[in-house]
Scaffold this active site. Sequence first.
Site, PDB file in Angstrom:
ATOM      1  N   CYS B  47       0.828  -1.218   0.000  1.00  0.00           N
ATOM      2  CA  CYS B  47       0.000   0.000   0.000  1.00  0.00           C
ATOM      3  C   CYS B  47       0.857   1.259   0.000  1.00  0.00           C
ATOM      4  O   CYS B  47       0.382   2.349  -0.308  1.00  0.00           O
ATOM      5  CB  CYS B  47      -0.887   0.058   1.230  1.00  0.00           C
ATOM      6  N   THR B 274      -8.853 -23.925   4.991  1.00  0.00           N
ATOM      7  CA  THR B 274      -9.528 -24.075   3.700  1.00  0.00           C
ATOM      8  C   THR B 274     -10.685 -25.053   3.838  1.00  0.00           C
ATOM      9  O   THR B 274     -10.661 -25.949   4.684  1.00  0.00           O
ATOM     10  CB  THR B 274      -8.579 -24.590   2.603  1.00  0.00           C
ATOM     11  N   THR B 304      -4.756  -4.736   5.827  1.00  0.00           N
ATOM     12  CA  THR B 304      -5.264  -4.870   7.190  1.00  0.00           C
ATOM     13  C   THR B 304      -5.999  -6.199   7.369  1.00  0.00           C
ATOM     14  O   THR B 304      -5.881  -6.861   8.411  1.00  0.00           O
ATOM     15  CB  THR B 304      -6.137  -3.646   7.554  1.00  0.00           C
TER      16      THR B 304
END
Lengths: 462, 462
Positions: B47, B274, B304
């Site tokens: 980011c 999973t 985040t």
Amino acid sequence: MTAERLLVIGADAGGMTAASQARRRVPAAELEIVAVDRGRYASYSACGIPYWVGGAVRSVDDLITRTLAEFAKQDIDVRLGTEAVGLDLAAGTVTVRDADGEHRLGFDQLVLGTGAVPVRPDIPGADAPGVYGVQTLDDGAAVLAALPDARRAVVVGGGYIGLEMAEAFVQHGLAVTVVEAGPQPMSQLDPDMGALVGDAVEGMGITLLRGERVTAIATGGDGRARAVVTTEREIPADLVLLGLGVRPNTALAADAGIEVGATGGIVTDARMRTASHPQVWAAGDCVQTVHRVSLAPVYVPLGTHANKQGRVAGINIGGGYATFPGVVGTAVTKICHLEVARTGLREVDADRAGLRWVATTVESTTRAGYFPGAKPITTKLIAEKRSGRLLGAQIVGEEGAAKRIDVLATALWNEMTVEELSGLDLSYAPPFAPVWDPVLIAARKSWDAVELDVQADYSSQS
Amino acid sequence: MTAERLLVIGADAGGMTAASQARRRVPAAELEIVAVDRGRYASYSACGIPYWVGGAVRSVDDLITRTLAEFAKQDIDVRLGTEAVGLDLAAGTVTVRDADGEHRLGFDQLVLGTGAVPVRPDIPGADAPGVYGVQTLDDGAAVLAALPDARRAVVVGGGYIGLEMAEAFVQHGLAVTVVEAGPQPMSQLDPDMGALVGDAVEGMGITLLRGERVTAIATGGDGRARAVVTTEREIPADLVLLGLGVRPNTALAADAGIEVGATGGIVTDARMRTASHPQVWAAGDCVQTVHRVSLAPVYVPLGTHANKQGRVAGINIGGGYATFPGVVGTAVTKICHLEVARTGLREVDADRAGLRWVATTVESTTRAGYFPGAKPITTKLIAEKRSGRLLGAQIVGEEGAAKRIDVLATALWNEMTVEELSGLDLSYAPPFAPVWDPVLIAARKSWDAVELDVQADYSSQS
């Protein structure tokens, strides 16, 4: 059909918002609205006074949120310089005193918006010239008028108003001393967080005296305040400011038999109707409300509550339905570069409420650590033992820190646990937060502490 | 007893947070942890790349959140330049390719942290030299290296990354064109709010082309990109940036039979295991999650969430218990002086979820109107018809605007109605908010709109 009359005592946030809301729902032909106020101004932002004195706000006019002309346009008759001196519930009349003397005004519905008065300590000299409060625009004007001749200011009380005014005095170049009776300034915080504020206050060049009680204000030959006397010393002062907070102004109501609660504020139901009389309503700094965390009655004089309560009263008076849901004790202020915020219960409040709690404090940054302008932020959370329910939060930090308290206020409102809080989807981008927002870090650490505390309890039992 | 092995594929936020959390709970003698990554860096802030390219962040080192040495200290063996090319669930092995060729690594527990890859449009020239993505630090370095020779940049896509990169190019003095296929940039907002962003982008001197699809990237004799071809025109470009977002990188998982959902992301349970294999976990930009408002599966690649999901996976792998509670779609960005934030459902999302809604937009200021630095803020709320339940919120404003989205995200989380929202005890002081915080004004107006809408429904029935 003749119009009924709504009489409003006190032409500030609570009363005038009620008047405006009632008018929106009921035309003048059906409801005459008269508001009386002993002062010279209606509807102003008292919270802005320190910034006006400090110079950030240029003109007193900026603090006036609505003018008399605007009220007149709404067919609301505001009479300033008109003090309510008596209330006769049985007769449905209020006795007012104005330039023409005393006379009576009848009412069908009454809103008490009498506001608050500054706490004046019961010590010699408290009423001497040179001692100022900060409640009305006249108070602000008086302080501003006194500044040019003052070199040394002493502020009694290190709470919000005291520190905001101390900063304003520093901006005028005065030598400033703040005398705080408690162990740290900003007693609205726990002392450990208040200490951070104390450091910043001293960093501004303000002399901060902790744990000293003011015993007298010494006056000179001219009767003016010349020094503040504490348990430890005498501090010369050209100007003394009382920053001891305010208390509800309820003499008129109490004399008339309107119920006043343990906090000193007028008791109302959720619709802002007084507990004592169905035609009498109250809103703003003269009422007590309920704290949604402790469920205890509290007195929280704040413009935002006054506006909400006034709106609720006005809607109900106008035939609608609205309720004021109480507060969680959220407050915020800015002291120099420091932003300070709180919500919910402090440690001492939680103790008083009979709650067992775990406190956690974390340090972080307001933005991603690598992003320019990232500033320190200290977040303290108080969580209930075992359940982990959030009970309170305090934030001290720099630019971008304080408004995060609103997330915690919203979490309190919804009775979230700190574990739930740590999962919240809060916004993230480098200019706004680290990848773990300080609130999330604090929540995680708080939940860790709650779990460790449970384990410690079990260990100590085995 | 021999140690079990935890193998992590992808050494970024999701995978490495899982590794660290597992290590906190299980010592190296019991659990060997190996992480492989095809890239040259582990644990970095993707980011932050636009700010590194733009110059606000000085060094690539600032974007590296944890170094290999730090992982080594935790007994976590990170192998960079090591690509996972095959996964055999039955055998419990991963085939990796590194400088020494291919070999197999066995695992007892596996974390898929394979992240995302930039969306490359299926058009001629999309892979040509001179066309850049922004996903890895290598991508960022490549863009930085290209800048000195570039005068004209074309950004394909006007979302977060596209606009952040466009601003970075402006800061380097390039002539910048953004091509957006939709009616307005920032399609993560409703078009009316996106239009506000569009105005600001044009105000920066960027050429913004709305409603134009890119059909090809034209290349020169040297094979390098020389222009972007749209449905309307050809735009010369020295540098083409793809800002079309990312898609989950799941080829390895899907080939091995791990379930991939409708969004393209790997399906996990709330503990990040999973759906397909009890020893295989997944976290970060390769997974899909659940939207707590629509209750639909969503793909929201964001650092985040990756950190939270990795933490949850690691705690569970280490024998603890934790869950990831889903998202409400909160996001924030800064474009020049403009702060942009959103949470919950847009109008189009609410339609898709089969919800009937009322939208309300209000303009206000970030501080008391009279306080220096008060900036405009536009707040849009989307509430469910009749119930008034908050469904979504969008904010576009200047300094101090965007982080208010967190209050709305917290309100969504708790399924508050806009009526309840309007009663919240949010912090008020002149440097931080008007006496009615913009969020409260928006909530009040939104509830008014819900009530008016109900009345209109009744009227139309009579």
